[in-house]
Design a protein around this motif. Structure first.
Motif, PDB file in Angstrom:
ATOM      1  N   ILE A  60       0.821  -1.211   0.000  1.00 58.00           N
ATOM      2  CA  ILE A  60       0.000   0.000   0.000  1.00 58.00           C
ATOM      3  C   ILE A  60       0.857   1.263   0.000  1.00 58.00           C
ATOM      4  O   ILE A  60       0.494   2.265  -0.624  1.00 58.00           O
ATOM      5  CB  ILE A  60      -1.016  -0.006   1.177  1.00 58.00           C
ATOM      6  N   ARG A  61       2.013   1.232   0.647  1.00 58.73           N
ATOM      7  CA  ARG A  61       2.848   2.445   0.710  1.00 58.73           C
ATOM      8  C   ARG A  61       3.330   2.873  -0.676  1.00 58.73           C
ATOM      9  O   ARG A  61       3.260   4.042  -1.025  1.00 58.73           O
ATOM     10  CB  ARG A  61       4.048   2.231   1.637  1.00 58.73           C
ATOM     11  N   LYS A  62       3.817   1.921  -1.450  1.00 58.24           N
ATOM     12  CA  LYS A  62       4.284   2.250  -2.796  1.00 58.24           C
ATOM     13  C   LYS A  62       3.120   2.715  -3.665  1.00 58.24           C
ATOM     14  O   LYS A  62       3.249   3.661  -4.440  1.00 58.24           O
ATOM     15  CB  LYS A  62       4.978   1.040  -3.435  1.00 58.24           C
ATOM     16  N   GLU A  67       0.264   7.013  -6.552  1.00 57.44           N
ATOM     17  CA  GLU A  67      -1.005   7.695  -6.793  1.00 57.44           C
ATOM     18  C   GLU A  67      -0.919   9.182  -6.429  1.00 57.44           C
ATOM     19  O   GLU A  67      -1.565  10.015  -7.054  1.00 57.44           O
ATOM     20  CB  GLU A  67      -2.125   7.027  -5.971  1.00 57.44           C
ATOM     21  N   THR A  68      -0.119   9.498  -5.435  1.00 55.12           N
ATOM     22  CA  THR A  68       0.070  10.896  -5.037  1.00 55.12           C
ATOM     23  C   THR A  68       0.646  11.699  -6.197  1.00 55.12           C
ATOM     24  O   THR A  68       0.258  12.842  -6.437  1.00 55.12           O
ATOM     25  CB  THR A  68       0.996  10.974  -3.807  1.00 55.12           C
ATOM     26  N   THR A  69       1.553  11.078  -6.952  1.00 55.22           N
ATOM     27  CA  THR A  69       2.114  11.731  -8.130  1.00 55.22           C
ATOM     28  C   THR A  69       1.119  11.727  -9.281  1.00 55.22           C
ATOM     29  O   THR A  69       0.920  12.750  -9.938  1.00 55.22           O
ATOM     30  CB  THR A  69       3.408  10.991  -8.568  1.00 55.22           C
ATOM     31  N   ARG A  70       0.477  10.605  -9.484  1.00 54.40           N
ATOM     32  CA  ARG A  70      -0.445  10.437 -10.614  1.00 54.40           C
ATOM     33  C   ARG A  70      -1.612  11.422 -10.567  1.00 54.40           C
ATOM     34  O   ARG A  70      -2.054  11.925 -11.585  1.00 54.40           O
ATOM     35  CB  ARG A  70      -0.984   8.999 -10.592  1.00 54.40           C
ATOM     36  N   TRP A  71      -2.120  11.684  -9.377  1.00 50.95           N
ATOM     37  CA  TRP A  71      -3.320  12.501  -9.224  1.00 50.95           C
ATOM     38  C   TRP A  71      -3.015  13.923  -8.784  1.00 50.95           C
ATOM     39  O   TRP A  71      -3.792  14.560  -8.090  1.00 50.95           O
ATOM     40  CB  TRP A  71      -4.299  11.818  -8.258  1.00 50.95           C
ATOM     41  N   ARG A  72      -1.855  14.429  -9.201  1.00 55.81           N
ATOM     42  CA  ARG A  72      -1.445  15.795  -8.867  1.00 55.81           C
ATOM     43  C   ARG A  72      -1.622  16.655 -10.109  1.00 55.81           C
ATOM     44  O   ARG A  72      -1.185  16.282 -11.192  1.00 55.81           O
ATOM     45  CB  ARG A  72       0.025  15.775  -8.427  1.00 55.81           C
ATOM     46  N   GLN A  75      -0.514  21.735 -13.314  1.00 60.78           N
ATOM     47  CA  GLN A  75      -0.498  23.196 -13.377  1.00 60.78           C
ATOM     48  C   GLN A  75      -0.412  23.857 -11.995  1.00 60.78           C
ATOM     49  O   GLN A  75       0.416  24.721 -11.774  1.00 60.78           O
ATOM     50  CB  GLN A  75      -1.747  23.701 -14.109  1.00 60.78           C
ATOM     51  N   CYS A  76      -1.265  23.430 -11.055  1.00 55.92           N
ATOM     52  CA  CYS A  76      -1.298  24.115  -9.752  1.00 55.92           C
ATOM     53  C   CYS A  76      -0.840  23.235  -8.588  1.00 55.92           C
ATOM     54  O   CYS A  76      -0.645  23.732  -7.483  1.00 55.92           O
ATOM     55  CB  CYS A  76      -2.687  24.678  -9.481  1.00 55.92           C
ATOM     56  N   GLY A  77      -0.694  21.927  -8.836  1.00 61.46           N
ATOM     57  CA  GLY A  77      -0.196  21.031  -7.789  1.00 61.46           C
ATOM     58  C   GLY A  77      -1.256  20.503  -6.842  1.00 61.46           C
ATOM     59  O   GLY A  77      -0.948  19.755  -5.915  1.00 61.46           O
ATOM     60  N   SER A  78      -2.527  20.868  -7.059  1.00 58.33           N
ATOM     61  CA  SER A  78      -3.599  20.368  -6.200  1.00 58.33           C
ATOM     62  C   SER A  78      -3.884  18.900  -6.502  1.00 58.33           C
ATOM     63  O   SER A  78      -3.500  18.382  -7.550  1.00 58.33           O
ATOM     64  CB  SER A  78      -4.885  21.175  -6.423  1.00 58.33           C
ATOM     65  N   VAL A  79      -4.584  18.261  -5.597  1.00 64.06           N
ATOM     66  CA  VAL A  79      -4.999  16.886  -5.811  1.00 64.06           C
ATOM     67  C   VAL A  79      -6.160  16.881  -6.802  1.00 64.06           C
ATOM     68  O   VAL A  79      -7.108  17.648  -6.668  1.00 64.06           O
ATOM     69  CB  VAL A  79      -5.437  16.222  -4.482  1.00 64.06           C
ATOM     70  N   LEU A  80      -6.057  16.003  -7.816  1.00 64.45           N
ATOM     71  CA  LEU A  80      -7.104  15.900  -8.832  1.00 64.45           C
ATOM     72  C   LEU A  80      -8.213  14.962  -8.361  1.00 64.45           C
ATOM     73  O   LEU A  80      -7.953  13.974  -7.685  1.00 64.45           O
ATOM     74  CB  LEU A  80      -6.516  15.375 -10.149  1.00 64.45           C
ATOM     75  N   CYS A  81      -9.434  15.271  -8.751  1.00 61.77           N
ATOM     76  CA  CYS A  81     -10.592  14.432  -8.444  1.00 61.77           C
ATOM     77  C   CYS A  81     -10.750  13.389  -9.549  1.00 61.77           C
ATOM     78  O   CYS A  81     -10.776  13.744 -10.731  1.00 61.77           O
ATOM     79  CB  CYS A  81     -11.853  15.293  -8.345  1.00 61.77           C
TER      80      CYS A  81
END
Ligand SMILES: [Zn+2]
Length: 98
Positions: A60-62, A67-72, A75-81
């Motif tokens: 789960i950690r990896k 996913e933290t990178t994938r869903w960023r 342009q602004c660095g926010s978390v994507l929905c």
């Protein structure tokens, strides 16, 4: 009042033996998760089954790290929905990576 119930969250097999993930079940991937997977692949271009297989394989950690990178938002660095085509914060178009 209408109450929405998640059949996966209420799954009796998942609740058994304090399981955390569907892949811990002998029935994986069961009809419930396959239906959800089809819906998510069709609407949101992601596979919940592939995600579970990756968690089983890599931990789960990896997975969360990737996913933290994938869903960023690039342009602004926010978390994507996952449910929206655009960043909720800046409106940038989401780049779908499968
Ligand atoms: Zn953004």
């Amino acid at each position: 009042m209408t109450r929405l119930m998640c059949s996966i969250k209420l799954c009796e097999n998942l609740r058994k033996d304090s399981r955390r993930f569907c892949f811990e079940c002998d029935a994986f991937p069961c009809a419930r998760i396959r239906h959800m997977d089809l819906r998510y692949r069709t609407k949101y271009h992601l596979s919940v089954i592939d995600n579970l297989v990756a968690i089983k394989r890599d931990g789960i950690r990896k997975f969360v790290q990737q996913e933290t990178t994938r869903w960023r938002c690039p342009q602004c660095g926010s978390v994507l929905c996952v449910h929206k085509d655009r960043c909720l914060f800046c409106g940038a178009a989401k780049i779908t990576k499968e």
